[in-house]
Design a protein around this motif. Structure first.
Motif, PDB file in Angstrom:
ATOM      1  N   PHE A 225       0.819  -1.210   0.000  1.00 58.54           N
ATOM      2  CA  PHE A 225       0.000   0.000   0.000  1.00 58.54           C
ATOM      3  C   PHE A 225       0.859   1.270   0.000  1.00 58.54           C
ATOM      4  O   PHE A 225       1.986   1.284   0.486  1.00 58.54           O
ATOM      5  N   GLU A 226       0.272   2.340  -0.526  1.00 57.07           N
ATOM      6  CA  GLU A 226       0.886   3.670  -0.499  1.00 57.07           C
ATOM      7  C   GLU A 226       0.211   4.436   0.637  1.00 57.07           C
ATOM      8  O   GLU A 226      -0.992   4.702   0.586  1.00 57.07           O
ATOM      9  N   ILE A 227       0.981   4.758   1.669  1.00 56.14           N
ATOM     10  CA  ILE A 227       0.428   5.247   2.934  1.00 56.14           C
ATOM     11  C   ILE A 227       0.887   6.683   3.181  1.00 56.14           C
ATOM     12  O   ILE A 227       2.081   6.957   3.264  1.00 56.14           O
ATOM     13  N   MET A 228      -0.096   7.564   3.311  1.00 54.81           N
ATOM     14  CA  MET A 228       0.165   8.982   3.512  1.00 54.81           C
ATOM     15  C   MET A 228      -0.233   9.394   4.921  1.00 54.81           C
ATOM     16  O   MET A 228      -1.315   9.059   5.396  1.00 54.81           O
ATOM     17  N   THR A 229       0.653  10.133   5.587  1.00 52.65           N
ATOM     18  CA  THR A 229       0.298  10.845   6.810  1.00 52.65           C
ATOM     19  C   THR A 229       0.283  12.329   6.473  1.00 52.65           C
ATOM     20  O   THR A 229       1.295  12.884   6.039  1.00 52.65           O
ATOM     21  N   TYR A 230      -0.892  12.960   6.644  1.00 55.36           N
ATOM     22  CA  TYR A 230      -1.058  14.379   6.341  1.00 55.36           C
ATOM     23  C   TYR A 230      -1.342  15.103   7.649  1.00 55.36           C
ATOM     24  O   TYR A 230      -2.329  14.809   8.332  1.00 55.36           O
TER      25      TYR A 230
ATOM     26  N   PHE B  64      -4.128  12.966   9.424  1.00 58.44           N
ATOM     27  CA  PHE B  64      -4.743  11.808   8.786  1.00 58.44           C
ATOM     28  C   PHE B  64      -3.694  10.761   8.454  1.00 58.44           C
ATOM     29  O   PHE B  64      -2.556  11.097   8.117  1.00 58.44           O
ATOM     30  N   GLN B  65      -4.096   9.506   8.522  1.00 59.24           N
ATOM     31  CA  GLN B  65      -3.363   8.465   7.812  1.00 59.24           C
ATOM     32  C   GLN B  65      -4.323   7.873   6.786  1.00 59.24           C
ATOM     33  O   GLN B  65      -5.436   7.456   7.127  1.00 59.24           O
ATOM     34  N   ILE B  66      -3.867   7.870   5.532  1.00 60.37           N
ATOM     35  CA  ILE B  66      -4.713   7.461   4.415  1.00 60.37           C
ATOM     36  C   ILE B  66      -3.948   6.440   3.586  1.00 60.37           C
ATOM     37  O   ILE B  66      -2.786   6.670   3.230  1.00 60.37           O
ATOM     38  N   TRP B  67      -4.604   5.319   3.279  1.00 59.29           N
ATOM     39  CA  TRP B  67      -3.999   4.271   2.476  1.00 59.29           C
ATOM     40  C   TRP B  67      -4.604   4.261   1.082  1.00 59.29           C
ATOM     41  O   TRP B  67      -5.840   4.214   0.928  1.00 59.29           O
ATOM     42  N   PHE B  68      -3.746   4.257   0.074  1.00 59.00           N
ATOM     43  CA  PHE B  68      -4.172   4.115  -1.313  1.00 59.00           C
ATOM     44  C   PHE B  68      -3.653   2.780  -1.848  1.00 59.00           C
ATOM     45  O   PHE B  68      -2.554   2.348  -1.511  1.00 59.00           O
ATOM     46  N   GLU B  69      -4.466   2.140  -2.689  1.00 55.41           N
ATOM     47  CA  GLU B  69      -4.133   0.793  -3.148  1.00 55.41           C
ATOM     48  C   GLU B  69      -3.785   0.746  -4.634  1.00 55.41           C
ATOM     49  O   GLU B  69      -4.665   0.881  -5.478  1.00 55.41           O
ATOM     50  N   PRO B  70      -2.519   0.534  -4.948  1.00 54.78           N
ATOM     51  CA  PRO B  70      -2.156   0.220  -6.326  1.00 54.78           C
ATOM     52  C   PRO B  70      -2.436  -1.264  -6.558  1.00 54.78           C
ATOM     53  O   PRO B  70      -3.038  -1.931  -5.701  1.00 54.78           O
ATOM     54  N   SER B  71      -2.007  -1.812  -7.666  1.00 57.72           N
ATOM     55  CA  SER B  71      -2.097  -3.259  -7.870  1.00 57.72           C
ATOM     56  C   SER B  71      -1.145  -3.927  -6.878  1.00 57.72           C
ATOM     57  O   SER B  71       0.073  -3.762  -6.964  1.00 57.72           O
TER      58      SER B  71
ATOM     59  N   MET C  90      -2.593  16.188  -3.722  1.00 54.40           N
ATOM     60  CA  MET C  90      -2.231  15.298  -4.825  1.00 54.40           C
ATOM     61  C   MET C  90      -3.025  15.720  -6.056  1.00 54.40           C
ATOM     62  O   MET C  90      -4.220  15.979  -5.952  1.00 54.40           O
ATOM     63  N   GLY C  91      -2.365  15.803  -7.183  1.00 55.98           N
ATOM     64  CA  GLY C  91      -3.008  16.252  -8.403  1.00 55.98           C
ATOM     65  C   GLY C  91      -2.105  17.221  -9.137  1.00 55.98           C
ATOM     66  O   GLY C  91      -0.899  17.310  -8.858  1.00 55.98           O
ATOM     67  N   TYR C  92      -2.678  17.992 -10.055  1.00 57.31           N
ATOM     68  CA  TYR C  92      -1.887  18.873 -10.905  1.00 57.31           C
ATOM     69  C   TYR C  92      -1.098  19.884 -10.080  1.00 57.31           C
ATOM     70  O   TYR C  92      -1.656  20.623  -9.268  1.00 57.31           O
ATOM     71  N   GLY C  93       0.211  19.910 -10.274  1.00 57.48           N
ATOM     72  CA  GLY C  93       1.079  20.848  -9.587  1.00 57.48           C
ATOM     73  C   GLY C  93       1.656  20.356  -8.278  1.00 57.48           C
ATOM     74  O   GLY C  93       2.589  20.956  -7.740  1.00 57.48           O
ATOM     75  N   SER C  94       1.117  19.261  -7.731  1.00 61.29           N
ATOM     76  CA  SER C  94       1.615  18.738  -6.459  1.00 61.29           C
ATOM     77  C   SER C  94       2.944  18.021  -6.662  1.00 61.29           C
ATOM     78  O   SER C  94       3.171  17.394  -7.696  1.00 61.29           O
ATOM     79  N   PRO C  95       3.820  18.068  -5.663  1.00 60.26           N
ATOM     80  CA  PRO C  95       5.087  17.332  -5.769  1.00 60.26           C
ATOM     81  C   PRO C  95       4.927  15.830  -5.568  1.00 60.26           C
ATOM     82  O   PRO C  95       5.859  15.064  -5.811  1.00 60.26           O
ATOM     83  N   ILE C  96       3.755  15.390  -5.117  1.00 64.49           N
ATOM     84  CA  ILE C  96       3.540  13.979  -4.808  1.00 64.49           C
ATOM     85  C   ILE C  96       3.128  13.209  -6.049  1.00 64.49           C
ATOM     86  O   ILE C  96       2.265  13.645  -6.816  1.00 64.49           O
ATOM     87  N   SER C  97       3.731  12.042  -6.224  1.00 64.11           N
ATOM     88  CA  SER C  97       3.346  11.132  -7.296  1.00 64.11           C
ATOM     89  C   SER C  97       3.221   9.732  -6.717  1.00 64.11           C
ATOM     90  O   SER C  97       4.170   9.219  -6.118  1.00 64.11           O
ATOM     91  N   ILE C  98       2.031   9.128  -6.845  1.00 65.27           N
ATOM     92  CA  ILE C  98       1.849   7.753  -6.398  1.00 65.27           C
ATOM     93  C   ILE C  98       1.332   6.925  -7.573  1.00 65.27           C
ATOM     94  O   ILE C  98       0.922   7.462  -8.606  1.00 65.27           O
ATOM     95  N   VAL C  99       1.353   5.605  -7.408  1.00 65.18           N
ATOM     96  CA  VAL C  99       0.916   4.705  -8.474  1.00 65.18           C
ATOM     97  C   VAL C  99      -0.603   4.622  -8.529  1.00 65.18           C
ATOM     98  O   VAL C  99      -1.205   4.653  -9.597  1.00 65.18           O
ATOM     99  N   ALA C 100      -1.242   4.503  -7.373  1.00 60.85           N
ATOM    100  CA  ALA C 100      -2.704   4.434  -7.326  1.00 60.85           C
ATOM    101  C   ALA C 100      -3.303   5.729  -7.884  1.00 60.85           C
ATOM    102  O   ALA C 100      -2.742   6.816  -7.707  1.00 60.85           O
TER     103      ALA C 100
ATOM    104  N   HIS D 103     -14.026   2.585 -10.574  1.00 62.01           N
ATOM    105  CA  HIS D 103     -13.589   1.214 -10.817  1.00 62.01           C
ATOM    106  C   HIS D 103     -12.149   1.243 -11.333  1.00 62.01           C
ATOM    107  O   HIS D 103     -11.737   2.213 -11.977  1.00 62.01           O
ATOM    108  N   VAL D 104     -11.399   0.178 -11.077  1.00 57.77           N
ATOM    109  CA  VAL D 104     -10.048   0.028 -11.624  1.00 57.77           C
ATOM    110  C   VAL D 104      -9.959  -1.303 -12.357  1.00 57.77           C
ATOM    111  O   VAL D 104     -10.795  -2.189 -12.164  1.00 57.77           O
TER     112      VAL D 104
END
Length: 257
Positions: free
Chosen positions: A64-69, A114-121, A154-164, A248-249
């Motif tokens: 998982f890709e785990i963010m603490t904000y 926050f702690q937020i989990w994003f799921e790539p493959s 996260m999105g246009y202009g943000s320094p963050i890049s994740i797979v999910a 959906h993915v």
């Protein structure tokens, strides 16, 4: 369009270090009691508060890709990659846990975040090397409009890049003002009201407002492109954290019940 609102009693709760850290979870782990089990690539979302220093000891993660904000205060991160770092308000600590890494967390007194989990493959992610990156508040783009301020986490202009596939914004709306958020067809917009109350409607459905309150979790799925109009109700400003994900993915998601 349908707007679903989940109050705090429909969300999960949690605590660490003898209750020094408490959590409200719009999306919890299996068995924790949140009505919303996941929203596509958005796997887990916890809103944490620490009224005094609290510690979560070393524990493992994988894939998982785990963010603490950090919303307020400071948080400390340590991991088996050799990292030891502190981030302040508005900053992000991001782990792409890949083939596996263990970390520990310390939240200092008066911290909110926050702690937020994003799921790539998962099948692909476990083949990759784990990484840690940190981003300070000043690195994120901030746009000011009439009555609102929008930070792109996260999105246009943000320094963050994740797979999910996910986008995220931190939006503050002045009392009585409105903010408009586009939702593309085939995507779902979620929001957590961390300050104030508000109402939610759509450009295509004028007058059909859905009210929500502080601490409510909102989920809006778009089958067709739409614009959500969010208004800060009453005499207080409204602050929302918004996360946009595909409905959906094209890869199997980790089982969650």
């Amino acid at each position: 369009m349908q707007t679903l609102v989940y109050g705090p009693t429909m969300q999960a709760t949690g605590a660490f270090d003898g209750g020094k850290i408490t959590e409200q979870k719009p999306i919890g782990f299996p068995g924790e009691g949140s009505v919303v089990k996941r929203v596509s690539t958005l796997f887990y979302w916890a809103w944490a508060h620490a009224n005094q220093d609290g510690h979560i000891p070393l524990h493992p993660h994988q894939a998982f890709e785990i963010m603490t904000y950090i919303v307020a205060g400071k948080g400390e991160h340590g991991d088996t990659l050799g990292t030891k770092s502190i981030v302040g308000a508005g900053g992000v600590q991001l782990m792409q846990t890949g083939s596996g890494v263990s970390h520990e967390e310390r939240f200092f007194a008066n911290m909110e975040g926050f702690q937020i989990w994003f799921e790539p493959s998962v099948q692909e992610a476990v083949k990759t090397k784990p990484t840690y990156n940190q981003y300070e508040h000043e690195e994120f783009p901030i746009a000011k409009g009439e009555g609102f301020t929008k930070k792109t986490v996260m999105g246009y202009g943000s320094p963050i890049s994740i797979v999910a596939d996910a986008q995220m914004w931190d939006v503050e709306i002045e009392a009585g003002a409105t903010y408009t958020q586009a939702i593309e067809a085939g995507r779902t917009l979620t929001a957590l009201a961390i300050r104030g109350d508000g109402s939610w409607t759509y450009v295509s459905q004028p007058g059909k407002d859905t009210a929500f309150k502080h601490k409510d979790f909102i989920v809006s799925r778009a089958d067709q492109a739409e614009e959500a109009i969010i208004t800060a109700a009453g005499d207080a400003p409204l602050r929302l954290v918004l996360i946009d994900v595909p409905s959906h993915v094209d890869y199997p998601l980790y089982p969650k019940r």
